[in-house]
Structure formats: structure tokens, C-alpha cells
Design an enzyme around this catalytic site. Structure first.
Site, PDB file in Angstrom:
ATOM      1  N   GLY A  72       1.239  -1.011  -0.367  1.00 57.40           N
ATOM      2  CA  GLY A  72      -0.150   0.259   0.050  1.00 57.40           C
ATOM      3  C   GLY A  72       1.036   1.028   0.574  1.00 57.40           C
ATOM      4  O   GLY A  72       1.896   1.210  -0.024  1.00 57.40           O
ATOM      5  N   HIS A 142     -12.752  13.764 -16.970  1.00 57.75           N
ATOM      6  CA  HIS A 142     -12.291  13.903 -18.931  1.00 57.75           C
ATOM      7  C   HIS A 142     -11.025  14.540 -18.385  1.00 57.75           C
ATOM      8  O   HIS A 142     -10.273  15.799 -17.363  1.00 57.75           O
ATOM      9  CB  HIS A 142     -12.891  14.397 -19.499  1.00 57.75           C
ATOM     10  CG  HIS A 142     -13.276  15.753 -18.621  1.00 57.75           C
ATOM     11  ND1 HIS A 142     -12.713  16.843 -19.394  1.00 57.75           N
ATOM     12  CD2 HIS A 142     -14.789  16.286 -17.744  1.00 57.75           C
ATOM     13  CE1 HIS A 142     -13.093  18.197 -18.888  1.00 57.75           C
ATOM     14  NE2 HIS A 142     -14.811  18.163 -18.288  1.00 57.75           N
ATOM     15  N   HIS A 151      -1.225   7.832  -5.330  1.00 51.49           N
ATOM     16  CA  HIS A 151      -2.304   7.392  -4.773  1.00 51.49           C
ATOM     17  C   HIS A 151      -3.885   7.792  -4.463  1.00 51.49           C
ATOM     18  O   HIS A 151      -4.098   9.191  -4.091  1.00 51.49           O
ATOM     19  CB  HIS A 151      -1.602   6.614  -3.628  1.00 51.49           C
ATOM     20  CG  HIS A 151      -2.669   5.420  -2.620  1.00 51.49           C
ATOM     21  ND1 HIS A 151      -2.794   5.487  -1.714  1.00 51.49           N
ATOM     22  CD2 HIS A 151      -4.125   5.239  -3.275  1.00 51.49           C
ATOM     23  CE1 HIS A 151      -3.717   4.239  -0.886  1.00 51.49           C
ATOM     24  NE2 HIS A 151      -4.822   4.771  -2.029  1.00 51.49           N
TER      25      HIS A 151
HETATM   26  C1  LIG Z   1      -7.961   1.311   1.817  1.00 53.85           C
HETATM   27  C2  LIG Z   1      -7.067   2.133   2.444  1.00 53.85           C
HETATM   28  O1  LIG Z   1      -7.469   2.556   4.021  1.00 53.85           O
HETATM   29  S1  LIG Z   1      -6.455   3.752   1.449  1.00 53.85           S
HETATM   30  C3  LIG Z   1      -5.154   4.010   2.997  1.00 53.85           C
HETATM   31  C4  LIG Z   1      -6.601   5.567   3.076  1.00 53.85           C
HETATM   32  N1  LIG Z   1      -5.512   7.002   4.245  1.00 53.85           N
HETATM   33  C5  LIG Z   1      -4.938   8.119   3.641  1.00 53.85           C
HETATM   34  O2  LIG Z   1      -4.851   8.340   2.609  1.00 53.85           O
HETATM   35  C6  LIG Z   1      -4.406   8.978   4.224  1.00 53.85           C
HETATM   36  C7  LIG Z   1      -4.860  10.103   4.685  1.00 53.85           C
HETATM   37  N2  LIG Z   1      -3.947  11.041   5.815  1.00 53.85           N
HETATM   38  C8  LIG Z   1      -4.731  11.835   6.103  1.00 53.85           C
HETATM   39  O3  LIG Z   1      -5.153  12.688   5.827  1.00 53.85           O
HETATM   40  C9  LIG Z   1      -3.696  12.956   7.158  1.00 53.85           C
HETATM   41  O4  LIG Z   1      -3.686  13.293   8.226  1.00 53.85           O
HETATM   42  C10 LIG Z   1      -2.175  13.294   6.950  1.00 53.85           C
HETATM   43  C11 LIG Z   1      -1.295  12.317   5.894  1.00 53.85           C
HETATM   44  C12 LIG Z   1      -2.674  13.958   5.478  1.00 53.85           C
HETATM   45  C13 LIG Z   1      -1.726  14.453   7.631  1.00 53.85           C
HETATM   46  O5  LIG Z   1      -0.846  13.476   8.490  1.00 53.85           O
HETATM   47  P1  LIG Z   1       0.407  13.839   9.563  1.00 53.85           P
HETATM   48  O6  LIG Z   1       1.246  15.057   8.623  1.00 53.85           O
HETATM   49  O7  LIG Z   1       0.494  12.852  10.078  1.00 53.85           O
HETATM   50  O8  LIG Z   1      -0.181  15.080  10.744  1.00 53.85           O
HETATM   51  P2  LIG Z   1      -1.139  14.579  12.144  1.00 53.85           P
HETATM   52  O9  LIG Z   1      -2.143  13.732  11.909  1.00 53.85           O
HETATM   53  O10 LIG Z   1      -0.044  14.338  12.115  1.00 53.85           O
HETATM   54  O11 LIG Z   1      -1.618  16.424  11.912  1.00 53.85           O
HETATM   55  C14 LIG Z   1      -1.687  16.999  12.148  1.00 53.85           C
HETATM   56  C15 LIG Z   1      -3.171  18.487  12.401  1.00 53.85           C
HETATM   57  O12 LIG Z   1      -3.778  18.222  11.320  1.00 53.85           O
HETATM   58  C16 LIG Z   1      -4.937  17.874  11.270  1.00 53.85           C
HETATM   59  N3  LIG Z   1      -5.510  16.968  10.296  1.00 53.85           N
HETATM   60  C17 LIG Z   1      -5.003  15.970   9.666  1.00 53.85           C
HETATM   61  N4  LIG Z   1      -4.875  15.552   8.459  1.00 53.85           N
HETATM   62  C18 LIG Z   1      -6.341  16.099   8.893  1.00 53.85           C
HETATM   63  C19 LIG Z   1      -7.587  16.018   7.918  1.00 53.85           C
HETATM   64  N5  LIG Z   1      -7.432  14.762   6.684  1.00 53.85           N
HETATM   65  N6  LIG Z   1      -8.544  17.104   7.831  1.00 53.85           N
HETATM   66  C20 LIG Z   1      -8.717  17.693   9.167  1.00 53.85           C
HETATM   67  N7  LIG Z   1      -7.687  17.671   9.699  1.00 53.85           N
HETATM   68  C21 LIG Z   1      -6.561  17.208  10.095  1.00 53.85           C
HETATM   69  C22 LIG Z   1      -4.795  17.116  12.895  1.00 53.85           C
HETATM   70  O13 LIG Z   1      -6.330  16.604  13.330  1.00 53.85           O
HETATM   71  C23 LIG Z   1      -3.973  17.692  13.172  1.00 53.85           C
HETATM   72  O14 LIG Z   1      -4.589  18.606  14.290  1.00 53.85           O
HETATM   73  P3  LIG Z   1      -3.702  19.712  15.143  1.00 53.85           P
HETATM   74  O15 LIG Z   1      -2.483  19.622  15.497  1.00 53.85           O
HETATM   75  O16 LIG Z   1      -4.650  20.981  16.077  1.00 53.85           O
HETATM   76  O17 LIG Z   1      -4.530  18.166  16.413  1.00 53.85           O
END
Ligand SMILES: CC(=O)SCCNC(=O)CCNC(=O)[C@H](O)C(C)(C)COP(=O)(O)OP(=O)(O)OC[C@H]1O[C@@H](n2cnc3c(N)ncnc32)[C@H](O)[C@@H]1OP(=O)(O)O
Length: 222
Positions: A72, A142, A151
Site C-alpha cells: 500500500g 475527463h 495514490h
Molecule cells: C484502503 C485505505 O485505507 S487507503 C489509505 C487511506 N488513508 C489515507 O489516504 C490517509 C490520509 N491521511 C491524512 O489525511 C493525514 O491526516 C495526512 C497524511 C494528510 C496528515 O497526516 P500528518 O501530517 O501525520 O498530520 P497529523 O496526523 O500529525 O495531524 C496534524 C494536524 O492536522 C489535522 N489533520 C490531519 N489530517 C487532517 C484532515 N484530513 N482533515 C482535517 N484535519 C486534519 C490533525 O487533526 C492535526 O491537528 P492538530 O494539530 O490541531 O492536532
């Protein structure tokens, strides 16, 4: 033409989904390579023989097999890309997988090793690079241009003419409006809406909505 048998790399959550897809597509799967299973001496995984760690691939000539990347992809984790690059350099081919429920429009082009999961829609003339995951229910409208190793996580939506450079990650349920460009390695958080260009190696998260607007204001007299 009969397709070559496949070796699956990895045995985590993504690998399970890839294996299901290989089986739906009636592909012959020779086994799985996974250092975690091999180190523990585990010999079977979901009915497949465990062939060893990744180097077990090299017992098979690149002309005789294809690979399926079961690793992944999350921001900051480049293993999926590293394995793709390493084995393509050695002459191996990563198979492109399209779930039968996916809809691909006319003129869509897919690179090597693209994985199109259940319920994905890709509309006309979109171009997809190598080693991309279009995860469950993602939609690209499109004329999209999607670079290598991107990803697009479950349920994300890219409107028309979106340009996404190599190595980007678009989180689940994110929305990219039409014509927006994401620079190399950009990350869009889960549920985030992108309204304008995101430069290379920037991350955009969160969704601060503006205060609600009364749609009746100014339109009615009493
Ligand atoms: C089949 C499957 O499962 S595929 C996988 C699917 N999963 C994904 O794609 C993962 C998506 N990941 C995210 O959205 C993550 O939150 C990321 C990668 C964008 C950010 O991760 P990090 O950089 O580690 O951020 P972290 O978790 O430390 O959060 C930092 C701050 O941003 C906030 N934050 C992080 N992501 C989000 C989000 N998507 N929306 C709103 N706030 C967010 C957190 O609450 C935190 O706030 P705080 O400082 O007030 O506590």
C-alpha cells in the site's frame, strides 16, 4: 493470449485487495513474497505459497512471470515505489489490474502496474502513469493527467482537467476542482477540497467552511 502467472509482493491490507482482484480476473498466482511471513517461517498466506522474501522473485525469469505490487501507499512511505523501481530495472513487468466494476472512458491510457479498484470511474482522455493506485470508488473526470506512483485513496474525486504530478497522495474523500494542478509529492488530506494549485511537496488538510450565507437575503421583499 494467455497472461503470465503472477507473483504478489506484500501481505498486508492492500495485498488482500490485490489478491481478491487477481482471483476475480482469473489470474494464476504462483505465490506471495513477504519478508514478514518468510522470517516467521510461515508457508501459506490466504491459500498461496509463501515464496520467501522479495529476492525469491529472482528465481523466476522476467519473461516468465508478472508482478503485482501488494504494498500500500501512504505519505512518507516509499516502499511501494522502491520495489516497483527496483524490479522494473531488473526487467520485470508489473501487471495492470482493472476491477470488472470499474468504468474507463474512451481514450483513457494506463501505465504499467496501475491498479484500478472496485467502483472506480475514469472519464475520457485521462492519462495515468505507472504504479498508480486508484482505490475503491475513486473518480477522475475527463482529461486528467496523473503521474507515476500516485495514490488516489477511496472515494476521492478529481474534476475535469486535474493535473497530478508524480508521487502525490490524495486522501479518502478529497475533492479536487477542475483544472487544478498538484505539484510533485503533494499530499491532500482526507476530506479536503482543493480549489487552487498546490505546489510540489506541500500538504493541504482540513476543511474550514466559511460562515453560512442566507441564500434568501436580498432576493425577497416582505
Ligand atoms: C484502503 C485505505 O485505507 S487507503 C489509505 C487511506 N488513508 C489515507 O489516504 C490517509 C490520509 N491521511 C491524512 O489525511 C493525514 O491526516 C495526512 C497524511 C494528510 C496528515 O497526516 P500528518 O501530517 O501525520 O498530520 P497529523 O496526523 O500529525 O495531524 C496534524 C494536524 O492536522 C489535522 N489533520 C490531519 N489530517 C487532517 C484532515 N484530513 N482533515 C482535517 N484535519 C486534519 C490533525 O487533526 C492535526 O491537528 P492538530 O494539530 O490541531 O492536532
Amino acid at each position: 493470449m494467455k497472461q503470465a502467472p503472477v507473483i504478489l509482493l506484500g501481505a498486508g491490507g492492500h495485498a488482500k485487495v490485490v489478491l481478491d482482484l487477481l482471483q476475480i480476473l482469473n489470474r494464476q498466482v504462483l505465490g506471495v513474497c513477504d519478508p514478514g511471513l518468510a522470517d516467521k517461517g510461515i508457508q501459506q498466506w490466504r491459500g498461496l505459497p509463501v515464496l520467501g522474501n522479495d529476492t525469491a522473485i529472482e528465481q523466476y525469469h522476467p519473461d516468465r512471470i508478472e508482478l503485482a505490487n501488494g504494498i500500500g501507499s501512504l505519505p512518507g512511505n516509499s516502499l511501494r515505489r522502491r520495489l516497483h523501481d527496483q524490479y522494473t530495472r531488473q526487467g520485470y513487468w508489473f501487471t495492470t489490474l482493472i476491477h470488472p466494476s470499474a468504468v474507463l472512458g474512451s481514450g483513457v491510457k494506463l501505465g504499467q502496474g496501475v491498479q484500478v479498484m472496485a467502483g472506480v470511474i475514469v472519464q475520457a482522455d485521462t492519462q495515468l502513469g505507472d504504479n498508480i493506485i486508484l482505490n475503491t470508488g475513486a473518480r477522475i473526470d475527463h482529461d486528467g493527467r496523473i503521474g507515476h506512483h500516485v495514490h488516489i485513496a477511496p472515494g476521492a474525486v478529481l474534476s475535469g482537467d486535474a493535473w497530478v504530478a508524480n508521487d502525490c497522495h490524495i486522501g479518502p474523500g478529497a475533492v479536487i476542482i477542475q483544472g487544478v494542478k498538484l505539484g510533485q509529492g503533494a499530499v491532500v488530506g482526507a476530506g479536503t477540497t482543493v480549489l487552487s494549485e498546490l505546489p510540489a511537496h506541500y500538504q493541504l488538510t482540513g476543511q474550514p467552511p466559511r460562515p453560512p450565507v442566507d441564500l434568501n437575503m436580498g432576493s425577497k421583499t416582505s
